[in-house]
Design a protein around this motif. Structure first.
Motif, PDB file in Angstrom:
ATOM      1  N   UNK A 196      28.549 -47.074 -37.344  1.00  0.00           N
ATOM      2  CA  UNK A 196      29.747 -46.456 -38.190  1.00  0.00           C
ATOM      3  C   UNK A 196      30.720 -47.853 -38.726  1.00  0.00           C
ATOM      4  N   UNK A 197      30.671 -48.899 -37.617  1.00  0.00           N
ATOM      5  CA  UNK A 197      32.080 -49.913 -37.744  1.00  0.00           C
ATOM      6  C   UNK A 197      31.466 -51.112 -38.345  1.00  0.00           C
ATOM      7  N   UNK A 198      30.070 -51.470 -38.251  1.00  0.00           N
ATOM      8  CA  UNK A 198      29.663 -52.713 -38.661  1.00  0.00           C
ATOM      9  C   UNK A 198      28.430 -52.857 -39.743  1.00  0.00           C
ATOM     10  N   UNK A 199      27.622 -51.772 -39.827  1.00  0.00           N
ATOM     11  CA  UNK A 199      26.578 -51.578 -40.463  1.00  0.00           C
ATOM     12  C   UNK A 199      27.103 -50.707 -41.798  1.00  0.00           C
ATOM     13  N   UNK A 200      27.517 -49.499 -41.722  1.00  0.00           N
ATOM     14  CA  UNK A 200      27.640 -48.549 -42.852  1.00  0.00           C
ATOM     15  C   UNK A 200      28.732 -49.125 -43.784  1.00  0.00           C
ATOM     16  N   UNK A 201      29.746 -49.973 -43.367  1.00  0.00           N
ATOM     17  CA  UNK A 201      30.593 -50.479 -44.427  1.00  0.00           C
ATOM     18  C   UNK A 201      30.013 -51.733 -45.140  1.00  0.00           C
ATOM     19  N   UNK A 202      28.721 -52.167 -44.720  1.00  0.00           N
ATOM     20  CA  UNK A 202      28.228 -53.056 -45.761  1.00  0.00           C
ATOM     21  C   UNK A 202      27.700 -52.575 -47.123  1.00  0.00           C
ATOM     22  N   UNK A 203      27.626 -51.275 -46.937  1.00  0.00           N
ATOM     23  CA  UNK A 203      26.988 -50.570 -48.298  1.00  0.00           C
ATOM     24  C   UNK A 203      28.135 -49.878 -48.957  1.00  0.00           C
ATOM     25  N   UNK A 204      29.256 -49.237 -48.323  1.00  0.00           N
ATOM     26  CA  UNK A 204      30.227 -48.291 -48.923  1.00  0.00           C
ATOM     27  C   UNK A 204      31.489 -48.707 -48.659  1.00  0.00           C
ATOM     28  N   UNK A 205      32.545 -48.171 -49.143  1.00  0.00           N
ATOM     29  CA  UNK A 205      33.752 -48.263 -48.823  1.00  0.00           C
ATOM     30  C   UNK A 205      34.305 -47.239 -48.145  1.00  0.00           C
ATOM     31  N   UNK A 206      34.901 -47.258 -46.744  1.00  0.00           N
ATOM     32  CA  UNK A 206      35.335 -46.246 -46.190  1.00  0.00           C
ATOM     33  C   UNK A 206      36.974 -46.163 -46.232  1.00  0.00           C
ATOM     34  N   UNK A 207      37.677 -45.219 -46.535  1.00  0.00           N
ATOM     35  CA  UNK A 207      39.265 -45.279 -46.709  1.00  0.00           C
ATOM     36  C   UNK A 207      39.642 -43.858 -45.828  1.00  0.00           C
ATOM     37  N   UNK A 208      40.776 -43.912 -45.176  1.00  0.00           N
ATOM     38  CA  UNK A 208      41.327 -42.724 -44.783  1.00  0.00           C
ATOM     39  C   UNK A 208      41.456 -41.518 -45.751  1.00  0.00           C
ATOM     40  N   UNK A 209      41.167 -40.366 -45.437  1.00  0.00           N
ATOM     41  CA  UNK A 209      41.174 -39.283 -46.283  1.00  0.00           C
ATOM     42  C   UNK A 209      42.727 -39.057 -47.011  1.00  0.00           C
ATOM     43  N   UNK A 210      42.424 -39.090 -48.305  1.00  0.00           N
ATOM     44  CA  UNK A 210      43.676 -39.070 -49.203  1.00  0.00           C
ATOM     45  C   UNK A 210      44.619 -37.597 -49.068  1.00  0.00           C
ATOM     46  N   UNK A 211      43.550 -36.504 -49.001  1.00  0.00           N
ATOM     47  CA  UNK A 211      44.137 -35.280 -49.064  1.00  0.00           C
ATOM     48  C   UNK A 211      44.483 -34.838 -47.396  1.00  0.00           C
ATOM     49  N   UNK A 212      45.875 -35.024 -47.087  1.00  0.00           N
ATOM     50  CA  UNK A 212      46.318 -35.139 -45.763  1.00  0.00           C
ATOM     51  C   UNK A 212      46.372 -33.410 -45.256  1.00  0.00           C
ATOM     52  N   UNK A 213      46.650 -32.371 -45.986  1.00  0.00           N
ATOM     53  CA  UNK A 213      46.381 -31.179 -45.532  1.00  0.00           C
ATOM     54  C   UNK A 213      44.939 -30.914 -45.122  1.00  0.00           C
TER      55      UNK A 213
END
Length: 425
Positions: A196-213
């Motif tokens: 999750x922390x090294x390989x997956x980010x090579x393919x896609x951009x992960x960001x915290x969910x914007x919809x906080x509710x």
């Protein structure tokens, strides 16, 4: 003799392809049982005529490509052995350097490159068909970027595994398979931890969910499931696909809850919560750890069988293949061919176990959300977005489906509701 065996292998592959084409396009039945017509599992109730036609066309193509791709890989390994190409790759590597580890890297690069080029037409065909049916949204350049990332990641991982594997074969000629299995235990867990922390980010951009509710609702579910997560992540997949997905990945402190942005855009909060409850069920019921245990058991059996078959094949055919002994790196295609056949052979069993776990996860989601309508709508939406067959043919189900069919999943929700009503719950 070599040409004779090569011709036989090619003819066998073509005949298999003809059989699978006939099965998928003319013999297999993917119709809906009469008893379910008009219900929420009937595609005519949530897809229009064109969508039904497209889902059948696209599913048949994908299924045919799946059944053609695996034996095509076997044919590749077999032909590079009998034509002595694998031995030539090893000769090139040895002429370049006398350092064993570098020789392995050079050999593996040539083998990986040959495999990439041979398999590329099928990959490209799959990509173009996904584009034509509006499943893929990727440009060719972005698709190629992902393919090249795949190539180098697989090369790096393979280099580590193959270097260790052949070191064991040279040191423990009769028990190397046991040493390989023992080392595979920590390696598999390590790969799951870093994925999750090294390989997956090579393919896609992960960001915290914007919809906080929505994040608060999901984390409330996670807290009930004792999942150690403080954030929910969204990943930009709309630049690649119109399909939808969500998952919980990783182990321990590296566990991550992830939603595709396509899922966020197209599903309601209730439907997203149903999906997340399903994914969390895998964590609650320890499916990840059960999967690891099952994988390690099958790996132990598979490595033992591979060792026995590999030794026999090289003893009998090694001279013809110009592979002098098992310790030669040029014997690698033999190892890959045997393991690929074994993996395909055992896939009906592993898929059956996976489908059972998915049924458990669906049941958990129904119980946690108490929202069966959201479950039905979710599976209908997933069917529509992915152009999936509601009721795929039997061979497709046992060899391809790690999830129950959409027909079975929607039917489960309806039957579960009836059972609750019958029990007075």
């Amino acid at each position: 003799m070599i040409k004779k065996w090569a011709l036989r292998a090619i003819i066998a592959y073509v005949l298999f392809g003809v059989f699978m084409y006939a099965y998928l396009y003319f013999l297999a039945d993917s119709s809906i049982p009469d008893a379910l017509k008009g219900t929420s599992a009937d595609p005519t109730t949530f897809l229009d005529a064109k969508e039904i036609m497209l889902s059948e066309e696209y599913s048949k193509f994908r299924n045919l490509l799946f059944f053609l791709a695996t034996p095509y890989e076997w044919l590749f390994y077999y032909l590079i052995l009998i034509f002595g190409i694998s031995a030539k790759f090893e000769d090139w590597a040895k002429k370049t350097t006398k350092i064993s580890i570098v020789t392995t890297a050079i050999y593996l690069f040539w083998l990986s490159l040959a495999s990439f080029l041979v398999m590329f037409p099928l990959s490209y065909l799959s990509f173009m068909m996904s584009k034509s049916y509006n499943i893929s949204t990727q440009t060719f350049s972005l698709w190629m970027k992902d393919k090249l990332i795949d190539f180098w990641i697989e090369f790096a991982i393979s280099f580590i595994v193959i270097t260790v594997l052949y070191a064991l074969i040279r040191k423990f000629k009769k028990r190397w398979w046991l040493g390989a299995w023992i080392l595979s235990v920590p390696f598999s867990i390590f790969m799951m931890f870093i994925q999750p922390v090294l390989i997956d980010p090579l393919y896609n951009e992960f960001t915290p969910l914007q919809d906080k509710q929505l994040e608060a609702k999901i984390l409330e579910f996670a807290d009930k499931a004792n999942i150690p997560a403080d954030h929910v992540y969204e990943v930009d997949m709309s630049s690649k696909t119109n399909s939808m997905n969500a998952y919980v990945t990783g182990v321990g402190s590296n566990s991550r809850i992830v939603l595709w942005d396509t899922t966020l855009e197209r599903l309601s909060d209730d439907e997203i919560l149903f999906i997340m409850a399903h994914e969390m069920a895998h964590y609650v019921e320890k499916h990840i750890y059960i999967g690891i245990a099952g994988y390690l058991l099958l790996t132990l059996i598979g490595l033992y069988i591979t060792a026995k078959i590999m030794e026999r094949w090289i003893t009998r055919r090694g001279q013809t293949w110009k592979v002098e002994k098992m310790t030669n790196i040029s014997s690698l295609p033999v190892f890959l061919l045997i393991t690929s056949i074994l993996l395909f052979s055992v896939s009906p069993l592993t898929n059956w176990v996976s489908r059972y776990q998915e049924v458990r996860a669906d049941t958990y989601a129904i119980e946690m959300t108490q929202n069966k309508d959201a479950g039905v709508q979710t599976f209908q939406s997933l069917t529509k977005a992915g152009l999936s067959q509601i009721n795929p043919p039997y061979l497709v189900k046992i060899f391809r489906y790690g999830h129950p069919t959409m027909l079975e999943r929607i039917k489960l929700i309806e039957e579960y509701e009836l059972k609750q009503e019958d029990n007075g719950e």
